[in-house]
Design a protein around this motif. Sequence first.
Motif, PDB file in Angstrom:
ATOM      1  N   HIS A 170       8.625 -12.016 -36.014  1.00 29.06           N
ATOM      2  CA  HIS A 170       8.228 -12.088 -37.431  1.00 29.06           C
ATOM      3  C   HIS A 170       8.043 -10.680 -38.010  1.00 29.06           C
ATOM      4  CE1 HIS A 170       7.901 -16.146 -38.861  1.00 29.06           C
ATOM      5  NE2 HIS A 170       7.118 -16.552 -37.888  1.00 29.06           N
ATOM      6  N   SER A 227       1.181 -16.849 -40.204  1.00 32.34           N
ATOM      7  CA  SER A 227       2.071 -18.008 -40.100  1.00 32.34           C
ATOM      8  C   SER A 227       1.239 -19.281 -40.042  1.00 32.34           C
ATOM      9  CB  SER A 227       2.947 -17.862 -38.861  1.00 32.34           C
ATOM     10  OG  SER A 227       2.157 -17.961 -37.706  1.00 32.34           O
ATOM     11  N   PRO A 258       5.385 -29.084 -46.877  1.00 36.31           N
ATOM     12  CA  PRO A 258       4.412 -28.140 -46.334  1.00 36.31           C
ATOM     13  C   PRO A 258       3.475 -27.634 -47.420  1.00 36.31           C
ATOM     14  CG  PRO A 258       6.587 -27.094 -46.517  1.00 36.31           C
ATOM     15  CD  PRO A 258       6.738 -28.519 -46.966  1.00 36.31           C
ATOM     16  N   GLY A 259       2.239 -27.443 -47.019  1.00 32.95           N
ATOM     17  CA  GLY A 259       1.183 -27.200 -47.990  1.00 32.95           C
ATOM     18  C   GLY A 259       1.243 -25.861 -48.702  1.00 32.95           C
ATOM     19  N   GLN A 317       0.700 -23.039 -53.664  1.00 30.51           N
ATOM     20  CA  GLN A 317       1.048 -21.906 -54.543  1.00 30.51           C
ATOM     21  C   GLN A 317       1.494 -22.408 -55.923  1.00 30.51           C
ATOM     22  OE1 GLN A 317       3.950 -18.877 -53.112  1.00 30.51           O
ATOM     23  NE2 GLN A 317       4.726 -18.862 -55.203  1.00 30.51           N
ATOM     24  N   GLY A 374       5.315 -17.175 -42.394  1.00 34.03           N
ATOM     25  CA  GLY A 374       5.514 -18.025 -43.567  1.00 34.03           C
ATOM     26  C   GLY A 374       4.624 -17.704 -44.756  1.00 34.03           C
ATOM     27  N   VAL A 375       3.355 -17.348 -44.507  1.00 34.31           N
ATOM     28  CA  VAL A 375       2.432 -17.095 -45.625  1.00 34.31           C
ATOM     29  C   VAL A 375       2.835 -15.824 -46.394  1.00 34.31           C
ATOM     30  CG1 VAL A 375       0.006 -16.698 -46.242  1.00 34.31           C
ATOM     31  CG2 VAL A 375       0.572 -18.330 -44.441  1.00 34.31           C
ATOM     32  N   ALA A 390       5.476 -15.388 -47.597  1.00 33.21           N
ATOM     33  CA  ALA A 390       6.334 -15.841 -48.699  1.00 33.21           C
ATOM     34  C   ALA A 390       5.508 -16.126 -49.958  1.00 33.21           C
ATOM     35  CB  ALA A 390       7.086 -17.110 -48.285  1.00 33.21           C
ATOM     36  N   ASN A 391       4.195 -16.137 -49.811  1.00 35.72           N
ATOM     37  CA  ASN A 391       3.322 -16.473 -50.949  1.00 35.72           C
ATOM     38  C   ASN A 391       3.374 -15.364 -52.023  1.00 35.72           C
ATOM     39  OD1 ASN A 391       0.328 -16.220 -52.179  1.00 35.72           O
ATOM     40  ND2 ASN A 391       0.810 -18.365 -51.745  1.00 35.72           N
ATOM     41  N   CYS A 411      10.797 -14.715 -43.999  1.00 31.95           N
ATOM     42  CA  CYS A 411       9.350 -14.895 -43.753  1.00 31.95           C
ATOM     43  C   CYS A 411       9.127 -16.173 -42.960  1.00 31.95           C
ATOM     44  CB  CYS A 411       8.587 -14.996 -45.071  1.00 31.95           C
ATOM     45  SG  CYS A 411       8.439 -13.443 -45.960  1.00 31.95           S
ATOM     46  N   THR A 412       9.696 -17.269 -43.436  1.00 28.31           N
ATOM     47  CA  THR A 412       9.545 -18.531 -42.706  1.00 28.31           C
ATOM     48  C   THR A 412      10.476 -18.502 -41.494  1.00 28.31           C
ATOM     49  OG1 THR A 412      11.077 -19.435 -44.317  1.00 28.31           O
ATOM     50  CG2 THR A 412       8.772 -19.962 -44.643  1.00 28.31           C
ATOM     51  N   ASP A 413      10.282 -19.456 -40.577  1.00 29.82           N
ATOM     52  CA  ASP A 413      10.971 -19.389 -39.291  1.00 29.82           C
ATOM     53  C   ASP A 413      12.496 -19.360 -39.423  1.00 29.82           C
ATOM     54  OD1 ASP A 413       8.592 -19.232 -38.053  1.00 29.82           O
ATOM     55  OD2 ASP A 413       8.562 -21.300 -37.309  1.00 29.82           O
TER      56      ASP A 413
HETATM   57  O1  KG4 Z   1       6.129 -18.639 -39.921  1.00 30.57           O
HETATM   58  P1  KG4 Z   1       6.217 -20.059 -40.300  1.00 30.57           P
HETATM   59  O2  KG4 Z   1       7.467 -20.532 -40.999  1.00 30.57           O
HETATM   60  O3  KG4 Z   1       6.038 -20.987 -39.048  1.00 30.57           O
HETATM   61  C1  KG4 Z   1       5.134 -20.666 -38.035  1.00 30.57           C
HETATM   62  O4  KG4 Z   1       5.481 -19.810 -37.192  1.00 30.57           O
HETATM   63  O5  KG4 Z   1       4.028 -21.243 -38.093  1.00 30.57           O
HETATM   64  O6  KG4 Z   1       4.942 -20.374 -41.198  1.00 30.57           O
HETATM   65  C2  KG4 Z   1       4.691 -21.633 -41.722  1.00 30.57           C
HETATM   66  C3  KG4 Z   1       3.454 -21.553 -42.578  1.00 30.57           C
HETATM   67  C4  KG4 Z   1       2.979 -22.921 -43.064  1.00 30.57           C
HETATM   68  O7  KG4 Z   1       1.587 -23.002 -42.856  1.00 30.57           O
HETATM   69  C5  KG4 Z   1       3.332 -22.887 -44.549  1.00 30.57           C
HETATM   70  O8  KG4 Z   1       2.482 -23.692 -45.351  1.00 30.57           O
HETATM   71  C6  KG4 Z   1       3.137 -21.416 -44.861  1.00 30.57           C
HETATM   72  O9  KG4 Z   1       3.709 -20.765 -43.747  1.00 30.57           O
HETATM   73  N1  KG4 Z   1       3.839 -21.014 -46.094  1.00 30.57           N
HETATM   74  C7  KG4 Z   1       3.192 -20.595 -47.200  1.00 30.57           C
HETATM   75  C8  KG4 Z   1       4.186 -20.390 -48.191  1.00 30.57           C
HETATM   76  N2  KG4 Z   1       5.409 -20.687 -47.631  1.00 30.57           N
HETATM   77  C9  KG4 Z   1       5.161 -21.076 -46.340  1.00 30.57           C
HETATM   78  N3  KG4 Z   1       1.892 -20.397 -47.446  1.00 30.57           N
HETATM   79  C10 KG4 Z   1       1.541 -19.985 -48.675  1.00 30.57           C
HETATM   80  N4  KG4 Z   1       2.421 -19.785 -49.675  1.00 30.57           N
HETATM   81  C11 KG4 Z   1       3.752 -19.971 -49.479  1.00 30.57           C
HETATM   82  N5  KG4 Z   1       4.612 -19.773 -50.476  1.00 30.57           N
END
Ligand code: KG4
Length: 347
Positions: A116, A137, A179-180, A185, A278-279, A281-282, A308-310
């Motif tokens: 990441h 994440s 996903p939340g 956001q 993933g976060v 990406a916020n 950012c996301t997986d």
């Molecule tokens: O890195 P990731 O894709 O998977 C893991 O390794 O866990 O992260 C997923 C996390 C989830 O909790 C998702 O809700 C969060 O990233 N996420 C966000 C946003 N996009 C994905 N959290 C806040 N704002 C976003 N735009």
Amino acid sequence: MPLILTIESTCDETAAAVINDRLEVLSAVVASQEKFHEQFGGVVPEIASRAHVERILPVIDSALRKAGVRLSDLDAVAVANRPGLAGSLLVGLMAAKTLALAGNLPLIAIDHLQAHIYACRLAAGKDVFPCIGLIVSGGHSNIYRCETPLDFTPLGGTIDDAAGEAFDKVASMLGLGFPGGPALQRAAEQGDPKKFRLPRPLLDDDSRLEFSFSGLKTAVRYQLFGAGKPEMNAATLDPQLVADMAASVQAAIIDCLAGKAMLALQQTGFQRLCIGGGVAANRPFRERMERLAAERGIELHIPPLSLCTDNAVMGAIALEKYNAGQFATLDLEISAGLERPHLARST
Ligand code: KG4
Ligand code: ZN
């Protein structure tokens, strides 16, 4: 020219990519499982592993075809073997081992969290080490001192829930779906972040590079539905109240992440911060970090949303291991579970 196939199946995305020795991405495929987990409001591990089993070969096949390469053209196969869901990790690892054996290729183990951070290196197109790495994440909110892409030292992290988990659980409580993170956001855009007073645990404690997000759920629950164990029904909530709560929670999480990232830079004297997961990406989080970095003269790297996301592209960190001759043997195992630096320190 070395070509590496990277495989990612740590949670609920099945992904593969082909990368060359100039870190160019020849192909990248991601099969998301969102629609399977949506109805449960979270990732169901057993469903995730079954979906990986069905998808892993088509995803790898598609990545090879898009890159225009055959198994025999590859120089190594790399796989994220930690951390993540046990069943999910096993599917990727078995696929990678099989390809390594069949193609007589070296096997490389990828740490998903380090990958990441490496997404920042890819996005920057130049070296970003040494840096402070903040991983935010679904399961992790960890801070690392990253001397090189091969040398990460944990400095701290969450002592309970991760930031992504907090987004996901509060979003579910607010009836915002899965996903939340992205849903929260979106809702927050119409809300007032000052409407609800929510805790920022540990933020004022300059001696600890730690987060604690589990109390947020309770705080939100109490403010919305009262103390005790009242019936919760998100459908009864006024949309403006939901938006205000979403904005307030998001602001609390961002304050904590930003505060501790700045503390890590201050404590180490580092001037460069790389954020992944993933976060990252916020949008409001990105904007806050950009403002802070500009004010304080910090070099900030946050990858574009798709990195950012997986994904498997960030598995390009395997090239660093390839160049350093760090190969795994065929008895490589998975390491499931969460990496919690505070627990490692106390054992
Ligand atoms: O890195 P990731 O894709 O998977 C893991 O390794 O866990 O992260 C997923 C996390 C989830 O909790 C998702 O809700 C969060 O990233 N996420 C966000 C946003 N996009 C994905 N959290 C806040 N704002 C976003 N735009
Ligand atoms: Zn991840």
